[in-house]
Design a protein around this motif. Structure first.
Motif, mmCIF file in Angstrom:
data_model
loop_
_atom_site.group_PDB
_atom_site.id
_atom_site.type_symbol
_atom_site.label_atom_id
_atom_site.label_comp_id
_atom_site.label_asym_id
_atom_site.label_seq_id
_atom_site.Cartn_x
_atom_site.Cartn_y
_atom_site.Cartn_z
ATOM 1 N N UNK A 1 0.873 -1.182 0.000
ATOM 2 C CA UNK A 1 0.000 0.000 0.000
ATOM 3 C C UNK A 1 0.909 1.230 0.000
ATOM 4 N N UNK A 2 0.665 2.125 -0.955
ATOM 5 C CA UNK A 2 1.499 3.333 -1.053
ATOM 6 C C UNK A 2 0.639 4.502 -1.509
ATOM 7 N N UNK A 3 1.165 5.712 -1.275
ATOM 8 C CA UNK A 3 0.388 6.915 -1.602
ATOM 9 C C UNK A 3 0.410 7.169 -3.102
ATOM 10 N N UNK A 4 -0.750 7.572 -3.623
ATOM 11 C CA UNK A 4 -0.852 7.929 -5.046
ATOM 12 C C UNK A 4 -0.014 9.183 -5.297
ATOM 13 N N UNK A 5 0.690 9.193 -6.420
ATOM 14 C CA UNK A 5 1.579 10.315 -6.734
ATOM 15 C C UNK A 5 0.788 11.580 -7.080
#
Ligand code: 5GP
Length: 124
Positions: A31-35
């Protein structure tokens, strides 16, 4: 089902070739932040396995991958303060193929929250 493209941007993120702002990593899920965030909270939940779309993942992933993915959704919505227990809710979206306007051909679930999200689908 179209063949999986090993060079899509999320495959490259999973290989560590491109940096990302990780929120959670488990055995089968990242899970990672949208650019380009569309809301105060905007993260992408992706399986580590090579699946093009939600229907590909749902049909072909192992039970362990599917359970891990959905448990990750529960963890991040709680940890990011958008679950019904920790906050005021969220929207989960997954786009598939041309009509779904999918930009990156690696299955991902958008989790958006931190503000009211408005209409689900804008009229044409
Ligand atoms: P889709 O239209 O495929 O559902 O959404 C793809 C999403 O991936 C978009 O919201 C876009 O901002 C995000 N995205 C594209 N390239 C990158 C990248 O290199 N890093 C991150 N963190 N997000 C990306």
């Amino acid at each position: 089902m179209p063949a999986y493209d090993d060079n899509n941007i999320f495959a490259r993120i999973l290989r560590g070739e491109i940096p990302n702002d990780t929120v959670l990593e488990t055995g089968h899920t990242l899970v990672f932040r949208d650019i380009r965030p569309q809301a105060p909270v905007h993260v992408l939940v992706i399986p580590k396995g090579a699946y093009v779309s939600y229907d590909d993942f749902s049909a072909n992933a192992s039970d362990a991958e599917i359970v891990d993915f959905h448990r990750a959704v529960a963890r991040v919505t709680r940890d990011l303060g958008v679950s019904l227990d920790s906050g005021q809710g969220f929207r989960a979206i997954t786009n598939a193929g041309a009509h779904g306007v999918q930009e990156v051909p690696h299955f991902h679930l958008h989790i958006l929250g931190g503000r009211p999200m408005g209409r689900m689908v804008q009229p044409d």
